[in-house]
Design an enzyme around this catalytic site. Structure first.
Site, PDB file in Angstrom:
ATOM      1  N   HIS A  69      -7.407  -3.073   9.751  1.00  4.78           N
ATOM      2  CA  HIS A  69      -8.686  -3.726   9.439  1.00  4.78           C
ATOM      3  C   HIS A  69      -9.534  -3.896  10.709  1.00  4.78           C
ATOM      4  O   HIS A  69      -9.775  -5.031  11.139  1.00  4.78           O
ATOM      5  CB  HIS A  69      -8.423  -5.110   8.830  1.00  4.78           C
ATOM      6  CG  HIS A  69      -7.596  -5.116   7.578  1.00  4.78           C
ATOM      7  ND1 HIS A  69      -7.089  -6.277   7.021  1.00  4.78           N
ATOM      8  CD2 HIS A  69      -7.191  -4.105   6.761  1.00  4.78           C
ATOM      9  CE1 HIS A  69      -6.402  -5.978   5.917  1.00  4.78           C
ATOM     10  NE2 HIS A  69      -6.441  -4.671   5.748  1.00  4.78           N
ATOM     11  N   HIS A  81      -2.843   2.276   8.322  1.00  9.22           N
ATOM     12  CA  HIS A  81      -3.941   1.494   7.750  1.00  9.22           C
ATOM     13  C   HIS A  81      -4.109   0.212   8.554  1.00  9.22           C
ATOM     14  O   HIS A  81      -3.117  -0.408   8.970  1.00  9.22           O
ATOM     15  CB  HIS A  81      -3.612   1.158   6.286  1.00  9.22           C
ATOM     16  CG  HIS A  81      -4.479   0.088   5.699  1.00  9.22           C
ATOM     17  ND1 HIS A  81      -5.842   0.234   5.544  1.00  9.22           N
ATOM     18  CD2 HIS A  81      -4.182  -1.156   5.231  1.00  9.22           C
ATOM     19  CE1 HIS A  81      -6.338  -0.864   4.998  1.00  9.22           C
ATOM     20  NE2 HIS A  81      -5.357  -1.729   4.810  1.00  9.22           N
ATOM     21  N   GLU A 132       0.828  -1.216   0.000  1.00  9.73           N
ATOM     22  CA  GLU A 132       0.000   0.000   0.000  1.00  9.73           C
ATOM     23  C   GLU A 132       0.859   1.262   0.000  1.00  9.73           C
ATOM     24  O   GLU A 132       0.389   2.339   0.382  1.00  9.73           O
ATOM     25  CB  GLU A 132      -0.953   0.003   1.214  1.00  9.73           C
ATOM     26  CG  GLU A 132      -1.830  -1.213   1.347  1.00  9.73           C
ATOM     27  CD  GLU A 132      -2.902  -1.344   0.253  1.00  9.73           C
ATOM     28  OE1 GLU A 132      -2.909  -0.525  -0.677  1.00  9.73           O
ATOM     29  OE2 GLU A 132      -3.689  -2.306   0.342  1.00  9.73           O
ATOM     30  N   GLU A 144     -17.679  11.930  22.258  1.00 12.00           N
ATOM     31  CA  GLU A 144     -16.405  12.545  21.881  1.00 12.00           C
ATOM     32  C   GLU A 144     -16.148  12.586  20.374  1.00 12.00           C
ATOM     33  O   GLU A 144     -15.292  13.336  19.917  1.00 12.00           O
ATOM     34  CB  GLU A 144     -15.254  11.808  22.566  1.00 12.00           C
ATOM     35  CG  GLU A 144     -15.392  11.844  24.080  1.00 12.00           C
ATOM     36  CD  GLU A 144     -14.078  11.743  24.794  1.00 12.00           C
ATOM     37  OE1 GLU A 144     -13.176  11.108  24.232  1.00 12.00           O
ATOM     38  OE2 GLU A 144     -13.960  12.307  25.889  1.00 12.00           O
ATOM     39  N   HIS A 189     -12.991  -3.414   3.618  1.00 16.01           N
ATOM     40  CA  HIS A 189     -11.553  -3.674   3.726  1.00 16.01           C
ATOM     41  C   HIS A 189     -10.990  -3.144   5.055  1.00 16.01           C
ATOM     42  O   HIS A 189     -10.466  -3.923   5.845  1.00 16.01           O
ATOM     43  CB  HIS A 189     -10.808  -3.039   2.531  1.00 16.01           C
ATOM     44  CG  HIS A 189      -9.334  -3.304   2.529  1.00 16.01           C
ATOM     45  ND1 HIS A 189      -8.625  -3.663   1.419  1.00 16.01           N
ATOM     46  CD2 HIS A 189      -8.418  -3.268   3.525  1.00 16.01           C
ATOM     47  CE1 HIS A 189      -7.357  -3.849   1.711  1.00 16.01           C
ATOM     48  NE2 HIS A 189      -7.213  -3.609   3.001  1.00 16.01           N
TER      49      HIS A 189
HETATM   50  P1  13P Z   1       0.988  -5.380   3.150  1.00 20.82           P
HETATM   51  O1  13P Z   1       1.383  -6.656   3.850  1.00 20.82           O
HETATM   52  O2  13P Z   1       1.562  -5.294   1.766  1.00 20.82           O
HETATM   53  O3  13P Z   1       1.324  -4.166   4.001  1.00 20.82           O
HETATM   54  O4  13P Z   1      -0.584  -5.406   2.937  1.00 20.82           O
HETATM   55  C1  13P Z   1      -1.451  -5.509   4.017  1.00 20.82           C
HETATM   56  C2  13P Z   1      -2.773  -4.847   3.764  1.00 20.82           C
HETATM   57  O5  13P Z   1      -3.470  -4.553   4.703  1.00 20.82           O
HETATM   58  C3  13P Z   1      -3.192  -4.581   2.369  1.00 20.82           C
HETATM   59  O6  13P Z   1      -4.269  -3.710   2.335  1.00 20.82           O
HETATM   60 ZN    ZN Z   2      -5.476  -3.720   4.156  1.00 27.53          ZN
END
Ligand code: 13P
Ligand code: ZN
Length: 284
Positions: free
Chosen positions: A141, A139, A116, A169, A210
């Protein structure tokens, strides 16, 4: 020369990766983080003329030329960062207008930056154009935000308002709201460009089905943004199927704006305009 393993930027990133893994936000290799570093901090622990490898990026980012980033590696597990930071992290310098980076430390098993990387570098460029203090892009999940993208309208105003209504908040922690991208193929320049565009107006960008991107001045602020939005999404999922008896009203959200000196995103609150008068009534 200082040992990079003791540098605050490195120890804080290691601590954050572990913490994110423990929150359940980063199963397997999921998630990635990049931090913009000052050259002075890098040269305190590395010879910046000693380049280990040059790695092409596949995109350009001219505004970042010469900047240094500490970044997580592709395919690397956040749970392992604390055990082997030099394998799982890399410190790079952007060169050739962003078309390549020079690896100065890390990725010791021959690895490379996160898949990413386009979304990270393009988001840094976007956030730096809004605030020169921006340093972190993160980033992950988180399950509740992700789940919410299956059952909630993806309209940004609507999604934001629901999150604001779930915890008091939220409105003053992310007054600009959250932006939302529809599902797209991850790891591409296209999702990188789309994310960066969304980052111009908010520090939180949800990737439907995602995960989430966040940007901030430091790791704590950025982590805190995700943590707060994720908590709100958790509350939403606990109540979404139950009859709603009351909520935080728009008037109350407005009171929070006033109390904490923030401005909720223009047009996101439904509040009646107040006529200005002799008592100095505010224009809402
Ligand atoms: P990477 O292992 O390449 O960082 O990817 C993980 C991910 O969350 C892809 O969206
Ligand atoms: Zn991801």
């Amino acid at each position: 020369m200082n040992n990079i393993l003791n540098a605050p930027f490195l120890t804080e990133l290691v601590r954050t990766c572990t913490n994110m893994y423990n929150h359940g936000w980063d199963e397997r290799n999921s998630g990635n983080i990049s931090i913009l570093l000052d050259e002075a901090d890098v040269s305190a622990c590395l010879d910046v003329t000693h380049v280990l490898r040059t790695i092409p990026t596949g995109f350009s980012a001219p505004e970042l030329n010469g900047r240094y980033f500490l970044v997580t590696g592709t395919g690397k597990y956040f749970k392992n960062v604390q055990v082997a930071p030099d394998e799982n992290l890399g410190l790079v310098r952007v060169v050739d207008s962003g078309r390549s980076v020079e690896l100065l430390w890390g990725f010791s098993d021959g690895g490379t930056f996160t898949s990413e990387f386009p979304a990270h570098m393009m988001s840094h460029t976007a956030r730096l154009s809004v605030s020169p203090e921006n340093r972190v892009v993160m980033h992950c999940h988180p399950a509740n935000l992700l789940a919410m993208t299956y059952v909630h309208d993806l309209d940004e105003r609507s999604f934001t308002r629901t999150l604001w209504q779930m915890c008091t908040e939220c409105v003053f922690i992310f007054p600009e709201g959250v932006n939302v991208l529809p599902w797209m193929v991850c790891g591409t320049n296209e999702i990188g460009q789309a994310t960066a565009e969304k980052m111009k107006t908010a520090r939180l960008v949800v990737w439907a089905h995602h995960g989430i991107y966040a940007a901030g001045r430091d790791l704590d602020e950025t982590f805190g943004l995700i943590e707060t939005a994720e908590k709100a999404a958790e509350i939403y999922l606990k109540i979404a199927h139950l009859p709603l008896l009351q909520t935080i009203t728009d008037e109350q959200l407005h009171q929070l704006e006033m109390r904490f000196h923030v401005k909720a995103r223009e047009g996101y609150l439904n509040i009646r305009p107040v006529q200005s008068g002799p008592e100095g009534a505010r224009d809402r």
